[in-house]
Design a protein around this motif. Structure first.
Motif, PDB file in Angstrom:
ATOM      1  N   UNK A  89       0.825  -1.207   0.000  1.00 36.79           N
ATOM      2  CA  UNK A  89       0.000   0.000   0.000  1.00 36.79           C
ATOM      3  C   UNK A  89       0.861   1.259   0.000  1.00 36.79           C
ATOM      4  N   UNK A  93       0.621   0.550   5.643  1.00 40.27           N
ATOM      5  CA  UNK A  93      -0.323  -0.263   6.416  1.00 40.27           C
ATOM      6  C   UNK A  93       0.359  -1.350   7.247  1.00 40.27           C
ATOM      7  N   UNK A  94       1.380  -0.933   7.974  1.00 34.32           N
ATOM      8  CA  UNK A  94       1.973  -1.844   8.949  1.00 34.32           C
ATOM      9  C   UNK A  94       1.251  -1.623  10.273  1.00 34.32           C
ATOM     10  N   UNK A  95       1.231  -2.642  11.130  1.00 31.42           N
ATOM     11  CA  UNK A  95       0.614  -2.476  12.445  1.00 31.42           C
ATOM     12  C   UNK A  95       1.649  -1.867  13.376  1.00 31.42           C
ATOM     13  N   UNK A  97       2.038  -1.299  16.547  1.00 31.99           N
ATOM     14  CA  UNK A  97       2.535  -1.840  17.808  1.00 31.99           C
ATOM     15  C   UNK A  97       3.202  -3.200  17.630  1.00 31.99           C
ATOM     16  N   UNK A  98       3.427  -3.558  16.381  1.00 26.33           N
ATOM     17  CA  UNK A  98       4.159  -4.811  16.132  1.00 26.33           C
ATOM     18  C   UNK A  98       5.500  -4.485  15.490  1.00 26.33           C
ATOM     19  N   UNK A 102       7.314  -9.163  13.357  1.00 28.03           N
ATOM     20  CA  UNK A 102       5.945  -9.570  13.718  1.00 28.03           C
ATOM     21  C   UNK A 102       4.955  -9.190  12.620  1.00 28.03           C
ATOM     22  N   UNK A 106       2.683 -11.966  10.229  1.00 33.68           N
ATOM     23  CA  UNK A 106       1.249 -11.976  10.523  1.00 33.68           C
ATOM     24  C   UNK A 106       0.393 -12.774   9.519  1.00 33.68           C
ATOM     25  N   UNK A 107       0.643 -12.654   8.172  1.00 38.24           N
ATOM     26  CA  UNK A 107      -0.193 -13.447   7.249  1.00 38.24           C
ATOM     27  C   UNK A 107      -0.098 -14.946   7.533  1.00 38.24           C
ATOM     28  N   UNK A 109       0.286 -16.266  10.458  1.00 40.15           N
ATOM     29  CA  UNK A 109      -0.524 -16.539  11.653  1.00 40.15           C
ATOM     30  C   UNK A 109      -1.927 -16.951  11.226  1.00 40.15           C
ATOM     31  N   UNK A 110      -2.441 -16.221  10.206  1.00 37.71           N
ATOM     32  CA  UNK A 110      -3.800 -16.525   9.758  1.00 37.71           C
ATOM     33  C   UNK A 110      -3.864 -17.777   8.903  1.00 37.71           C
ATOM     34  N   UNK A 115       4.493 -20.808  15.425  1.00 34.88           N
ATOM     35  CA  UNK A 115       5.221 -19.597  15.763  1.00 34.88           C
ATOM     36  C   UNK A 115       6.690 -19.651  15.324  1.00 34.88           C
ATOM     37  N   UNK A 118       6.988 -19.532  11.570  1.00 35.46           N
ATOM     38  CA  UNK A 118       6.656 -18.174  11.116  1.00 35.46           C
ATOM     39  C   UNK A 118       7.853 -17.265  11.252  1.00 35.46           C
ATOM     40  N   UNK A 138      10.203  -1.149  15.664  1.00 34.80           N
ATOM     41  CA  UNK A 138       8.802  -0.841  15.375  1.00 34.80           C
ATOM     42  C   UNK A 138       8.740   0.061  14.148  1.00 34.80           C
ATOM     43  N   UNK A 154       6.157  -8.684   3.863  1.00 34.75           N
ATOM     44  CA  UNK A 154       4.901  -9.238   4.354  1.00 34.75           C
ATOM     45  C   UNK A 154       4.046  -9.760   3.189  1.00 34.75           C
TER      46      UNK A 154
ATOM     47  N   UNK B   3      -1.521 -19.899  20.266  1.00 36.99           N
ATOM     48  CA  UNK B   3      -1.168 -18.857  19.312  1.00 36.99           C
ATOM     49  C   UNK B   3      -1.974 -17.593  19.601  1.00 36.99           C
ATOM     50  N   UNK B  14       1.911  -4.228  24.177  1.00 34.51           N
ATOM     51  CA  UNK B  14       2.309  -3.089  23.369  1.00 34.51           C
ATOM     52  C   UNK B  14       1.292  -1.955  23.390  1.00 34.51           C
ATOM     53  N   UNK B 312      -8.741   0.498  11.644  1.00 34.48           N
ATOM     54  CA  UNK B 312      -7.733   0.463  10.589  1.00 34.48           C
ATOM     55  C   UNK B 312      -6.867  -0.791  10.706  1.00 34.48           C
ATOM     56  N   UNK B 316      -6.202  -3.871   8.058  1.00 31.26           N
ATOM     57  CA  UNK B 316      -4.929  -4.450   7.612  1.00 31.26           C
ATOM     58  C   UNK B 316      -4.962  -5.964   7.797  1.00 31.26           C
ATOM     59  N   UNK B 320      -4.735  -8.916   4.786  1.00 33.70           N
ATOM     60  CA  UNK B 320      -3.720  -9.966   4.658  1.00 33.70           C
ATOM     61  C   UNK B 320      -4.259 -11.334   5.054  1.00 33.70           C
ATOM     62  N   UNK B 321      -5.593 -11.437   5.209  1.00 36.69           N
ATOM     63  CA  UNK B 321      -6.159 -12.774   5.310  1.00 36.69           C
ATOM     64  C   UNK B 321      -6.878 -13.146   6.586  1.00 36.69           C
ATOM     65  N   UNK B 326     -11.926 -14.474  13.039  1.00 39.28           N
ATOM     66  CA  UNK B 326     -10.658 -14.294  13.757  1.00 39.28           C
ATOM     67  C   UNK B 326     -10.615 -12.937  14.445  1.00 39.28           C
TER      68      UNK B 326
END
Lengths: 237, 420
Positions: A89, A93-95, A97-98, A102, A106-107, A109-110, A115, A118, A138, A154, B3, B14, B312, B316, B320-321, B326
Motif C-alpha cells: 500500500x 499499512x503496517x501495524x 505496535x508490532x 511480527x 502476521x499473514x 498466523x492466519x 510460531x 513463522x 517498530x 509481508x 497462538x 504493546x 484500521x 490491515x 492480509x487474510x 478471527x
C-alpha cells in the motif's frame, strides 16, 4: 491466464450513484509486470480493490487463476486474499505496535503456521530485503523506504500469485522510489511473480513492462513497454 | 489457542495505556461492588445482631398503671398480676395457642460478693425456659433446670461481666462456688455471655426459690408465653388484641388501655424487624447492581472506543487474510483476558478493603442510651458472592465487547482500511 476480467461494472451509491467502472475487459498473464495508470478519479484504485478481492463488483466476471471471484463470503475472500494476493500500500499499512518481523509473519498466523516456523520464514524474507538488523524495530523507528520493504516482505511471505501495489512509491522520495521499483522489477524477473502497480506517475509506470491506461472507468490504450522508453525512460522527474 | 494467547499478550503489552485504562475500569467496578456489599453485610449483621438481643420469640404481659377511667375506676390505678392471671392464661380458652407459660418475678437488687470483691446484681426468679425465650447465650456451665425449680435450690446464673468482677484472674473458676447475694448464699451453676449492657446485671435464680425468699405472695410480676397458630403480622396483632382485651377486662381495665396491662409481643416485633432487614437487603442489592452496571457501562464504553480506534488495524489484518471470525475471536479473547485479570485484582482489593473495615470501623462501637452498639459486624463478602460478581462482570464485559467486535468483524476491509 491468471487474471480475466470481463465487462466489470462498479457503481458506488453514496446518496448519488457514481458509476466508477463502466465495463472493464482485461487479461493479465502469469509473470507479467503491469502498471495501471490514470488520473485520480479514473477508477484505477477501484479496479485494484476488485482485483485484490477487497471490494466487490456489480456486473461482469472476474476469474483469478481459473476461479470465478463473485459473491464470495467474507471467509472465502479472506482465504483467497491470504493465499493468492500480496498487498503493497501507499501508506504501508503496517501495524504500529508490532515489530518488523511480527508484521511480516502476521499473514502466516492466519494460515495457522506455527510460531517458530513463522519467525524463521519472516527472518528469511527480511534478510532477502536487507532488513535483518531492523527485525525487532517498530515501524515508527524506520524510514519510509524501510517500511515499504517490510510491507513487501509481508506481501511475499505467503508466496502469492500476484502482488498488488497501490501507489507503492506515493509516500516516498524519488531516490527511494527508484529502489522500491527496482526491487519489484527484480522480484518479477527472478521469482516470476505477477505484479500489478497502480500509479498516476509516468516515471513509475515506465519501470513496468506493460502500461494499462484507464480513463473515466474504461480501459484506454494498452502500451507494451518492454524497452522502458515511455515517458522519457526515467523515473526521476 | 496458544497462538491466540501469544497474539493477545503481545497486543496487550504493546498497548499498555489502553490495557491499564480498561483494567482500571474493571477493577474499580468490582472493588466498589465488593466493598459496598461488605459494608452492607456488616451493617446488616450489626442491625440483626443488635436487635436479636432484645427481641425474644414470646409474649410478655406485665401490669402497669391504667391511663383511662373504666368500669367506675379512675385512671392511674396500679395493676398487679397474680396467680389467677396465670391460671387464666393457661386455661382451656387458649388451648392449642398458648404454650410454655411461665411466671416472672420482680427484680431484687443485691450485692454479690466473693472473697472481699463485690458487684451489684439483680436477682430474678425465672423458669428454665427463660434462657430460650430471652435468647441468653451461655459462656460456661448450665442454665437453671426443672429440678432447681422443683427443689427450690439456691443456685444462680451470673453474667460474664459479674464473674470477671468477682474473680478477675480466672472468671471460669467461679463456676460451682458459693457466692453471697445479700444475706443469702447461692451456688454458681452457669455464666452467660455479656454485652456490657445493663442487662448483664441480671442474675436468674429458680422461680420457686425467689418466691420463697423475696416474695411470699401469689403476686406475679410478669407472665410470658409462646404462641402457635398466628403466622402473619395481622394474625399476631389480632391474637394480641383478643388476649389483651380478655386479660384487661379481668382487671376492669379499658380493652384499649395498653398502659394498664402492657403486652410486649416479640412475634410482631420480629416480623417488623424481618421486614426492615429485608428492605435493607433489597436496597443493598439494588446499590450493588447499579454499581455493577456502572462497571459494565465503563467496560463497554472502553471496548467501543478501542474497537473504533482499531478499525484500521482490523482492516490491515483482513487485507492480509484474517477472517471475520478471527477478528471477533481476537477482540473477545482480549476483553475476557483483561476483565478476568483485572476483575480478579479488583476482587482481591475489595476483599482486602473488607478486612481493613473489619479491623478498623468494625472495632469501634457507639454508645446509644447506655448500650454499646457496633456499627459494623463482620463486614465481609463470601467468596462465592465475590466470584459470582466477578464472573458476572466478565460475562457482561464480554457481551459488551462482543457487540462492537461483531460490527468491526463485519466491516468490509476496504472501508476499514480507509478509517484512520
Amino acid at each position: 491466464m491468471l487474471i480475466e476480467l470481463q465487462g466489470i461494472h462498479k457503481t458506488y451509491d453514496n446518496g448519488q450513484p457514481l458509476h466508477v467502472l463502466k465495463g472493464i475487459d482485461l487479461n493479465i498473464e502469469r509473470g507479467e509486470f503491469v502498471s495501471i495508470m490514470g488520473a485520480s478519479g479514473s477508477g484505477k484504485s477501484t479496479l485494484l480493490n476488485i482485483l485484490g478481492i477487497l471490494d466487490n463488483y456489480d456486473e461482469g466476471t472476474y476469474h483469478l487463476d481459473g476461479t470465478l471471484i463473485k459473491d464470495l463470503t467474507e471467509r472465502q475472500s479472506a482465504d483467497y486474499r491470504n493465499r493468492m494476493i500480496g498487498f503493497v500500500f501507499q501508506s504501508f499499512n503496517l501495524i504500529n505496535f508490532k515489530t518488523a518481523v511480527e508484521n511480516v509473519e502476521l499473514p502466516l498466523y492466519y494460515q495457522g503456521v506455527s510460531r517458530r516456523k513463522r519467525r524463521e520464514l519472516a527472518m528469511e524474507y527480511l534478510e532477502k530485503l536487507g532488513l535483518t538488523q531492523w527485525a525487532s524495530h517498530f515501524p515508527n523507528e524506520m524510514s519510509g523506504g524501510q517500511k515499504q520493504r517490510v510491507a513487501i516482505a509481508r506481501a511475499l511471505i505467503t508466496k502469492p500469485q500476484i502482488i498488488l501495489a497501490d501507489e507503492p512509491t506515493g509516500a516516498l522520495d524519488s531516490k527511494t522510489s527508484v529502489e522500491v521499483m527496482q526491487l519489484l522489477k527484480q522480484l518479477n524477473q527472478e521469482e516470476g511473480l505477477t505484479i500489478i502497480v497502480v500509479t498516476h506517475e509516468g516515471g513509475v509506470a515506465n519501470e513496468t513492462d506493460k502500461i494499462i491506461h484507464i480513463k473515466d472507468g474504461i480501459i484506454g490504450e494498452i502500451e507494451e513497454n518492454r524497452s522502458h522508453s515511455a515517458w522519457g525512460g526515467s523515473i526521476i522527474k | 489457542m496458544r497462538e491466540l494467547f501469544h497474539e493477545i499478550s503481545s497486543t496487550l503489552r504493546n498497548n499498555k495505556l489502553r490495557t491499564a485504562l480498561t483494567g482500571f475500569a474493571v477493577s474499580w467496578g468490582i472493588f466498589l461492588l465488593i466493598a459496598l456489599l461488605g459494608a452492607g453485610n456488616g451493617l446488616m449483621n450489626s442491625f440483626v445482631g443488635n436487635i436479636e438481643d432484645y427481641i425474644s420469640q414470646n409474649i410478655t404481659v406485665e401490669g402497669w398503671r391504667t391511663s383511662k377511667p373504666y368500669a367506675g375506676y379512675k385512671e392511674g390505678r396500679d395493676i398487679q398480676l397474680d396467680e389467677s392471671d396465670v391460671l387464666f392464661t393457661e386455661s382451656e380458652q387458649w388451648k392449642g395457642i398458648i404454650h410454655d407459660v411461665y411466671r416472672g418475678t420482680g427484680v431484687t437488687s443485691v450485692s454479690l460478693s466473693l472473697n472481699g470483691l463485690s458487684v451489684s446484681g439483680a436477682l430474678r426468679g425465672v423458669m428454665p425456659d427463660y434462657k430460650e425465650a430471652e435468647k441468653m447465650r451461655m459462656y460456661t456451665g448450665r442454665f437453671l433446670n426443672p429440678d432447681d425449680v422443683d427443689e427450690r435450690r439456691k443456685v444462680i446464673v451470673i453474667s460474664l461481666y459479674q464473674a470477671k468482677e468477682l474473680s478477675p484472674k480466672d472468671p471460669d473458676a467461679i463456676l460451682g462456688r458459693w457466692i453471697a447475694a445479700g444475706a443469702i448464699s447461692y451456688r454458681v451453676v452457669g455464666i452467660y455471655h455479656t454485652d456490657e449492657s445493663e442487662m448483664s446485671r441480671l442474675c436468674p435464680i429458680p422461680f420457686s426459690t425467689y418466691k420463697g425468699i423475696y416474695d411470699n405472695t401469689d403476686k406475679v410480676e410478669s407472665i410470658s408465653f409462646s404462641v402457635t397458630g398466628p403466622e402473619t403480622l395481622e394474625e399476631h396483632e389480632a391474637f394480641e388484641e383478643l388476649y389483651g382485651t380478655a386479660i384487661r377486662l379481668r382487671h376492669d381495665i379499658a380493652p384499649d388501655d395498653r398502659r394498664g396491662i402492657w403486652i410486649n409481643n416479640g412475634y410482631t416485633d420480629n416480623l417488623e424487624m424481618n421486614k426492615a432487614s429485608r428492605m435493607i437487603n433489597i436496597a443493598l442489592w439494588i446499590l450493588g447492581i447499579l454499581t455493577l452496571i456502572s462497571g459494565i457501562v465503563g467496560v463497554s464504553n472502553i471496548m467501543l472506543i478501542t474497537v473504533k480506534e482499531r478499525t484500521h488495524e482490523f482492516g490491515i489484518r483482513k487485507a492480509i487474510g484474517a477472517k471475520p471470525g478471527e477478528i471477533l475471536k481476537l477482540i473477545i479473547a482480549e476483553s475476557i483476558t483483561i476483565t478476568a485479570a483485572f476483575g480478579y485484582i479488583g476482587m482481591f482489593l475489595g476483599m482486602v478493603a473488607c478486612q481493613i473495615m473489619d479491623k478498623t470501623v468494625a472495632q469501634r462501637s457507639i454508645d446509644i442510651g447506655g448500650e454499646k452498639i457496633q456499627m459494623l459486624v463482620n463486614p465481609t463478602v463470601g467468596l462465592d458472592v465475590a466470584l459470582e460478581a466477578t464472573l458476572l462482570l466478565i460475562i457482561a464485559g464480554t457481551i459488551a465487547g462482543a457487540i462492537p467486535a461483531w460490527k468491526a468483524a463485519r466491516v468490509k476491509p476496504i472501508e476499514a482500511l480507509r478509517a484512520d
